[in-house]
Design a protein around this motif. Structure first.
Motif: not given
Length: 381
Positions: A28-44, A242-247
């Motif tokens: 939010a302050s303008g830093k171009p942070v790249i997140n390699l921390g969390i395992g949240s799939p970015d693919l469809q 991941a966001g569907w919450r199916v287990g």
């Protein structure tokens, strides 16, 4: 002021909840942070999964309360999936319980089996939720150490020397997160024999079997496992949902019935459309896994280069959607990732959030584009 329950004093806010706020403030302050921390799939997810949920919205029962046990056709799809991919026979009638994410299952299983003062064997390093849920239900965590020398597998001889008189439950997680270590048939057989000798319920948390792994394995494939084992699984990583919450939780019908007693008092069933989408996901052909893993392999190759640029070493045989990397000697995990975050605007997970055995390690997520990973390499170089 109303006092909070004592159980809240036993846990802290989840690390990623706190750290991602910090990362968000930097962005939010303008830093171009790249997140390699969390395992949240970015693919469809698969296209047919999206079509299934869309087409289901007009069904007559789509917006009503659903069964606590899920749609019969969902349980049937899970049963067929386990038969095809794991060579495991589970009855769709009474040995499968769909969940709103496998994380929900950790709580439900703990509530179904643990009394205050019971003890729980928890891997170190391991998923932090095992510890926090154990504390929330009033039980006591007993950590067992995993290390690279033993390929991050439990040391059964060391476990057997512990006072196990109060131990009721044991969490295992293979393929292992965060290290990516693979289980072996011998290791699973040893765990099952250990559980039978000591009257302990083992739960294998198994959401990473299909990511960069040619040998998906279930603990339930071992003879006699259902007597003392449950398995959790999830569609989050395998199908980018991941966001569907199916287990799901699978195991002996008596144990599933006990977990259902808890679950049925905590929700009113999974949304119909999500179940319809999950059914289609579970029917995916082999080409889905090949395509998914080709993307992750390309990313992993780049992450290995990033790890090398940071002076780290790693195990090329590890599986899953993370790279577990060892720092140069004498460097501390949290100080190291904070330095990289501050100087290069790259967020990496410190190994210490998974336990004391994670000190000296960091974890990279593969849930970022090749362009972003290449940019990270350029920044740290």
């Amino acid at each position: 002021m109303i006092e909070v329950a004592k159980r809240l004093h036993t846990v802290e806010e989840y690390y990623f909840s706190r750290k991602l706020r910090e990362v968000g403030e930097m962005i939010a302050s303008g830093k171009p942070v790249i997140n390699l921390g969390i395992g949240s799939p970015d693919l469809q997810p698969p296209q047919k999964v999206i079509e299934a949920i869309t087409n289901s919205l007009g069904d007559a029962t789509a917006h009503k309360y659903q069964s606590y046990q899920g749609l019969p056709e969902l349980r049937e799809a899970i049963s067929l999936f386990y038969k095809e991919h794991f060579s495991v026979n589970v009855s769709p009638v009474n040995e499968i319980l769909p969940l709103m994410g496998s994380k929900e299952g950790i709580m439900h299983i703990s509530m179904a089996y643990l009394n205050e003062g019971d003890e729980v064997l928890i891997p170190n390093p391991g998923y932090p939720t095992y510890q926090s849920v154990t504390k929330l239900v009033g039980a006591k965590p007993v950590f067992y150490n995993l290390d690279a020398k033993n390929n991050w597998l439990p040391d059964i001889d060391a476990l057997q020397k512990l006072d196990l008189s109060k131990v009721k439950l044991m969490w295992v997680n293979y393929p292992h997160m965060p290290t990516g270590a693979q289980p072996s048939t011998i290791a699973f057989k040893s765990l099952i024999a250990f559980a039978k000798r000591n009257n302990i319920l083992i739960v294998n948390d198994n959401p990473y079997s299909f990511v960069l792994n040619d040998n998906p394995t279930s603990i339930l494939s071992i003879e006699g496992a259902k007597e003392v084992c449950l398995e959790l699984n999830s569609l989050s990583k395998t199908f980018n949902m991941a966001g569907w919450r199916v287990g799901m939780v699978l195991g002996d019908s008596a144990q599933i019935k006990n977990i259902l007693k808890v679950k049925s008092n905590m929700d009113s069933g999974m949304f119909y459309g999500i179940q319809k989408g999950a059914i289609e996901a579970l029917k995916c052909s082999k080409m889905w896994y090949v395509t998914l893993n080709s993307v992750y392999k390309e990313r992993r190759d780049l992450i290995w280069k990033l790890a090398e640029a940071l002076g780290c070493t790693y195990d090329e045989n590890a599986t899953g959607m993370f790279v577990w990397a060892k720092l140069p000697e004498h460097l501390k995990s949290e100080a190291f990732i904070d330095k990289v975050l501050k100087e290069s605007n790259v967020f990496i997970t410190p190994g210490t959030i998974f336990g004391s055995q994670g000190e000296g390690y960091i974890r990279f997520s593969l849930c970022a584009s090749t362009e972003d990973i290449q940019e990270c390499i350029a920044r740290v170089s």
